[in-house]
Design a protein around this motif. Structure first.
Motif, PDB file in Angstrom:
ATOM      1  N   THR A  36      29.526  15.280  24.699  1.00  0.00           N
ATOM      2  CA  THR A  36      29.750  15.720  26.076  1.00  0.00           C
ATOM      3  C   THR A  36      30.416  14.618  26.891  1.00  0.00           C
ATOM      4  OG1 THR A  36      27.831  17.186  26.008  1.00  0.00           O
ATOM      5  CG2 THR A  36      28.650  16.547  28.183  1.00  0.00           C
ATOM      6  N   ILE A  37      29.939  13.389  26.730  1.00  0.00           N
ATOM      7  CA  ILE A  37      30.533  12.264  27.452  1.00  0.00           C
ATOM      8  C   ILE A  37      31.976  12.051  27.016  1.00  0.00           C
ATOM      9  CG2 ILE A  37      30.438   9.763  27.786  1.00  0.00           C
ATOM     10  CD1 ILE A  37      27.395   9.964  27.641  1.00  0.00           C
ATOM     11  N   VAL A  38      32.225  12.108  25.714  1.00  0.00           N
ATOM     12  CA  VAL A  38      33.578  11.923  25.199  1.00  0.00           C
ATOM     13  C   VAL A  38      34.513  12.984  25.761  1.00  0.00           C
ATOM     14  CG1 VAL A  38      35.009  12.068  23.124  1.00  0.00           C
ATOM     15  CG2 VAL A  38      32.926  10.684  23.114  1.00  0.00           C
ATOM     16  N   ARG A  39      34.052  14.232  25.822  1.00  0.00           N
ATOM     17  CA  ARG A  39      34.890  15.302  26.371  1.00  0.00           C
ATOM     18  C   ARG A  39      35.233  15.024  27.825  1.00  0.00           C
ATOM     19  NH1 ARG A  39      33.589  19.395  29.425  1.00  0.00           N
ATOM     20  NH2 ARG A  39      31.353  19.193  28.986  1.00  0.00           N
ATOM     21  N   LEU A  40      34.238  14.592  28.608  1.00  0.00           N
ATOM     22  CA  LEU A  40      34.490  14.292  30.018  1.00  0.00           C
ATOM     23  C   LEU A  40      35.448  13.123  30.173  1.00  0.00           C
ATOM     24  CD1 LEU A  40      30.879  14.771  31.422  1.00  0.00           C
ATOM     25  CD2 LEU A  40      32.854  16.241  31.826  1.00  0.00           C
ATOM     26  N   TRP A  41      35.304  12.110  29.338  1.00  0.00           N
ATOM     27  CA  TRP A  41      36.231  10.984  29.387  1.00  0.00           C
ATOM     28  C   TRP A  41      37.653  11.440  29.079  1.00  0.00           C
ATOM     29  CZ3 TRP A  41      33.030   6.997  26.082  1.00  0.00           C
ATOM     30  CH2 TRP A  41      32.043   6.408  26.898  1.00  0.00           C
ATOM     31  N   ASN A  42      37.789  12.265  28.064  1.00  0.00           N
ATOM     32  CA  ASN A  42      39.126  12.713  27.665  1.00  0.00           C
ATOM     33  C   ASN A  42      39.780  13.598  28.718  1.00  0.00           C
ATOM     34  OD1 ASN A  42      39.193  11.338  25.217  1.00  0.00           O
ATOM     35  ND2 ASN A  42      38.301  13.038  24.062  1.00  0.00           N
ATOM     36  N   GLU A  43      38.950  14.232  29.569  1.00  0.00           N
ATOM     37  CA  GLU A  43      39.477  15.079  30.632  1.00  0.00           C
ATOM     38  C   GLU A  43      39.714  14.310  31.929  1.00  0.00           C
ATOM     39  OE1 GLU A  43      36.507  18.069  31.010  1.00  0.00           O
ATOM     40  OE2 GLU A  43      37.130  19.176  29.208  1.00  0.00           O
ATOM     41  N   SER A  44      39.174  13.094  32.003  1.00  0.00           N
ATOM     42  CA  SER A  44      39.227  12.330  33.245  1.00  0.00           C
ATOM     43  C   SER A  44      40.485  11.454  33.308  1.00  0.00           C
ATOM     44  CB  SER A  44      37.989  11.431  33.339  1.00  0.00           C
ATOM     45  OG  SER A  44      38.102  10.532  34.425  1.00  0.00           O
ATOM     46  N   PRO A  45      41.026  11.233  34.515  1.00  0.00           N
ATOM     47  CA  PRO A  45      42.151  10.307  34.664  1.00  0.00           C
ATOM     48  C   PRO A  45      41.711   8.845  34.740  1.00  0.00           C
ATOM     49  CG  PRO A  45      41.633  11.271  36.783  1.00  0.00           C
ATOM     50  CD  PRO A  45      40.721  11.941  35.779  1.00  0.00           C
ATOM     51  N   SER A  46      40.417   8.591  34.763  1.00  0.00           N
ATOM     52  CA  SER A  46      39.913   7.232  34.963  1.00  0.00           C
ATOM     53  C   SER A  46      40.055   6.372  33.717  1.00  0.00           C
ATOM     54  CB  SER A  46      38.435   7.265  35.371  1.00  0.00           C
ATOM     55  OG  SER A  46      38.253   7.947  36.580  1.00  0.00           O
ATOM     56  N   CYS A  47      40.533   5.163  33.899  1.00  0.00           N
ATOM     57  CA  CYS A  47      40.545   4.118  32.862  1.00  0.00           C
ATOM     58  C   CYS A  47      41.095   4.617  31.525  1.00  0.00           C
ATOM     59  CB  CYS A  47      39.135   3.558  32.664  1.00  0.00           C
ATOM     60  SG  CYS A  47      39.091   1.947  31.827  1.00  0.00           S
ATOM     61  N   ARG A  48      42.290   5.154  31.569  1.00  0.00           N
ATOM     62  CA  ARG A  48      42.879   5.670  30.330  1.00  0.00           C
ATOM     63  C   ARG A  48      43.136   4.541  29.327  1.00  0.00           C
ATOM     64  NH1 ARG A  48      40.607   9.189  30.132  1.00  0.00           N
ATOM     65  NH2 ARG A  48      41.873  10.110  28.493  1.00  0.00           N
ATOM     66  N   THR A  49      43.332   3.337  29.828  1.00  0.00           N
ATOM     67  CA  THR A  49      43.607   2.217  28.930  1.00  0.00           C
ATOM     68  C   THR A  49      42.466   1.991  27.947  1.00  0.00           C
ATOM     69  OG1 THR A  49      42.803   0.757  30.690  1.00  0.00           O
ATOM     70  CG2 THR A  49      45.188   0.993  30.450  1.00  0.00           C
ATOM     71  N   LEU A  50      41.242   2.230  28.381  1.00  0.00           N
ATOM     72  CA  LEU A  50      40.092   2.054  27.498  1.00  0.00           C
ATOM     73  C   LEU A  50      39.536   3.379  27.002  1.00  0.00           C
ATOM     74  CD1 LEU A  50      38.036  -0.017  26.300  1.00  0.00           C
ATOM     75  CD2 LEU A  50      36.558   0.603  28.226  1.00  0.00           C
TER      76      LEU A  50
END
Length: 287
Positions: A187-201
């Motif tokens: 769930t966290i990974v999905r939210l990260w992949n959908e978020s514009p935040s900190c794409r570098t990491l």
């Protein structure tokens, strides 16, 4: 009996409203000794920083929660630097000045400090730089040399504004721990992949491909360079103290990361930041 240092510049005019925010995610930190050694009297404290210093997402929503800020907060579960100093002062009020903004980078904090001319503080906390490397794409990362030069300019601008106030320049938290703590949670990974935040990491958060590992390694190499640059810049400015990398060595668990955005520190994470920064504050104030 403590004697107050000479007044610096004008009286503090801008005060944050720190109320109405609870921190259900936090566990009270271990009691911290505040009375050993005499500390220089502080009646006003400023923080120059980014979203971490406004308590972004620390109280269970995606909003800022200043009461849970590691620097200026009033939540007893966090035991902020301000609250620790209030305790050391025997309950005397300490007025806060926030020069922190979500998304802030070092260069725009120079501008913010310049605009704050005429306001005073007896202590200045500086916690900024993560957004220079944790950004939307690799080509937008600030080179280490440029970061160091701009960070030195920031400290010199602060020093010019408050010539007598101790400055505490903190290291940057280990952002790779954020990825390592959450990468096994789908769930966290999905939210990260959908978020514009900190794409570098956090871009392609579930990928172990060589290119993605190299990208993360490059981000962390820059992060380490920033922390070294903070120490070097602080050494060149009078009455500036660093935390000697204490915040960069914090071990964050999932409980220390906000359940609202899985990105910023929760209240318990903010408490860890305050605990790590406190020895440097005591040192800066003569304790």
């Amino acid at each position: 009996m403590r004697t107050r240092p000479p007044a610096i510049l004008s009286a503090l005019a801008l005060v944050l409203v720190l109320a109405g925010c609870t921190a259900p995610e936090a566990a009270p930190p271990a009691p911290t000794e505040t009375s050993a050694g005499e500390l220089r009297t502080v009646s006003s404290i400023a923080v120059v920083g980014d979203s971490m210093s406004v308590g972004m997402s620390a109280c269970g929503t995606r909003d800022a929660c200043p009461a849970a800020s590691w620097a200026l907060g009033t939540d007893s579960a966090v035991s902020s630097i301000r609250e620790r100093l209030v305790s050391a002062e025997g309950g005397a009020e300490i007025e806060p000045l926030s020069l922190a903004r979500p998304g802030a980078v070092v260069a725009d904090r120079v501008t913010a400090v310049e605009k704050a001319k005429g306001k005073a503080a007896d202590l200045v906390l500086v916690a900024v730089g993560t957004n220079n490397v944790c950004t939307s794409s690799m080509d937008k990362i600030t080179p280490v040399d440029e970061f160091g030069q701009t960070y030195r300019e920031l400290l010199e601008t602060i020093r010019a504004g408050v010539p007598d106030a101790p400055i505490v320049a903190t290291s940057l938290p280990d952002i790779r721990q954020l990825w390592e703590a959450g990468r096994s949670d789908s769930t966290i990974v999905r939210l990260w992949n959908e978020s514009p935040s900190c794409r570098t990491l956090l871009g392609d958060a579930d990928s172990d491909a060589a290119a993605d590992e190299a990208r993360r390694d490059s981000v962390m190499e820059t992060w380490a360079g920033y922390n070294a640059a903070i120490i070097e810049a602080c050494a060149g400015v009078s009455a500036c103290t660093t935390d000697d990398g204490a915040i960069s060595r914090i071990s964050f668990s999932l409980d220390d990361i906000s359940t609202a955005d899985h990105f910023h520190p929760s209240a318990s994470g903010q408490a860890k930041v305050a605990e790590a920064a406190w020895p440097a504050v005591r040192k800066a104030l003569g304790g």
